[in-house]
Design a protein around this motif. Sequence first.
Motif, mmCIF file in Angstrom:
data_model
loop_
_atom_site.group_PDB
_atom_site.id
_atom_site.type_symbol
_atom_site.label_atom_id
_atom_site.label_comp_id
_atom_site.label_asym_id
_atom_site.label_seq_id
_atom_site.Cartn_x
_atom_site.Cartn_y
_atom_site.Cartn_z
ATOM 1 N N MET A 1 0.837 -1.192 0.000
ATOM 2 C CA MET A 1 0.000 0.000 0.000
ATOM 3 C C MET A 1 0.865 1.233 0.000
ATOM 4 O O MET A 1 1.813 1.355 0.757
ATOM 5 N N SER A 2 0.552 2.185 -0.865
ATOM 6 C CA SER A 2 1.294 3.438 -0.905
ATOM 7 C C SER A 2 0.595 4.468 -0.037
ATOM 8 O O SER A 2 -0.475 4.236 0.508
ATOM 9 N N GLY A 3 1.175 5.657 0.078
ATOM 10 C CA GLY A 3 0.500 6.722 0.811
ATOM 11 C C GLY A 3 1.309 7.236 1.959
ATOM 12 O O GLY A 3 1.201 8.394 2.330
ATOM 13 N N ARG A 40 -2.886 11.079 4.367
ATOM 14 C CA ARG A 40 -2.983 10.220 3.176
ATOM 15 C C ARG A 40 -3.255 8.773 3.558
ATOM 16 O O ARG A 40 -4.080 8.093 2.934
ATOM 17 N N VAL A 41 -2.575 8.294 4.572
ATOM 18 C CA VAL A 41 -2.770 6.907 5.009
ATOM 19 C C VAL A 41 -4.202 6.690 5.483
ATOM 20 O O VAL A 41 -4.842 5.671 5.161
ATOM 21 N N LYS A 43 -6.894 8.211 4.534
ATOM 22 C CA LYS A 43 -7.795 8.184 3.374
ATOM 23 C C LYS A 43 -7.702 6.853 2.641
ATOM 24 O O LYS A 43 -8.721 6.302 2.198
ATOM 25 N N GLN A 44 -6.487 6.335 2.494
ATOM 26 C CA GLN A 44 -6.337 5.070 1.787
ATOM 27 C C GLN A 44 -6.944 3.909 2.575
ATOM 28 O O GLN A 44 -7.591 3.032 1.998
ATOM 29 N N ARG A 47 -10.752 3.531 2.381
ATOM 30 C CA ARG A 47 -11.316 2.957 1.162
ATOM 31 C C ARG A 47 -11.244 1.435 1.128
ATOM 32 O O ARG A 47 -11.909 0.803 0.304
ATOM 33 N N ARG A 48 -10.451 0.844 2.002
ATOM 34 C CA ARG A 48 -10.271 -0.602 1.971
ATOM 35 C C ARG A 48 -11.379 -1.293 2.753
ATOM 36 O O ARG A 48 -11.646 -0.960 3.904
#
Length: 275
Positions: A1-3, A40-41, A43-44, A47-48
């Motif tokens: 996972m990026s972010g 950012r983390v 938000k990512q 979504r999961r």
Amino acid sequence: MSGGNERIRVSIEGDIACVTLNRPDKHNGMDFAMLRAMVRVQKQLKRRRDIRAVILDGAGPSFCAGLDFKSALARPLETLLMGLQLWWPWRNRFQRWSMGWRDLGVPVIALVHGNCFGAGMQLALGADFRISAPDARYSLMEAKWGLIPDMGGTPLLRDLVPLDVAKELVMTGRVIAAAEAHALGLVTHVSNDPLAHARQLVAEIAMRSPDAVAAGKFLLQRAYAVADGDALRAERRWQRRIIGRANQRAAVARNSGPGALDGKPVRPWEKRRIG
């Protein structure tokens, strides 16, 4: 996972996301790069739908010793621009640092050790549960710098402690030990092995429908600080969101009568649909 970036490490272990503050040489002092990475983390992860929990911790000797003032003073233009967010009429990036964890439809567990000061304490308060090492130290230290908590600390304290306790913590900025933080209601559990304790709690919660867990989290966050009518309205709303759906039907199948699961395959949970 990026972010994330070098300031935040993220790893996925099965259905658990592990988020680690990664400035150990600075006791995980929050600088602007860490703040942006954290948002950012969040938000990512929001979504999961395959994640069942988040474990939040800090590398090195401390969970988070607060805002890195030295870093901020070294970048006066960026500090000025970031400070302009105080005039935004909506939740700003500093407030998302802690409050963003309340938007995830999974339990977020902060593992606290060493220093948990200022921005670090507000981050920990943004988690659903705080499991503390016995040596952890806590402080809303903003008063030391002539400031007030402004990273979500106000609503988060309101949910946990009486008004007079919150005032004392904010006005004095004093440092308290883990045992006192637990007695005041700021800490959920004190444990000699916070990670093992967290995994045990996650395993217990994971036995329940992920939709019911998410709806329960959002319901309680919405209903605790409002009038009875609003709280009851929130109950109806969140019950409508989950009743009759696949995960709720699976919960019924798992628990229908004595020994319901004896010798029977366990109906698996579907991916979380709420949050």
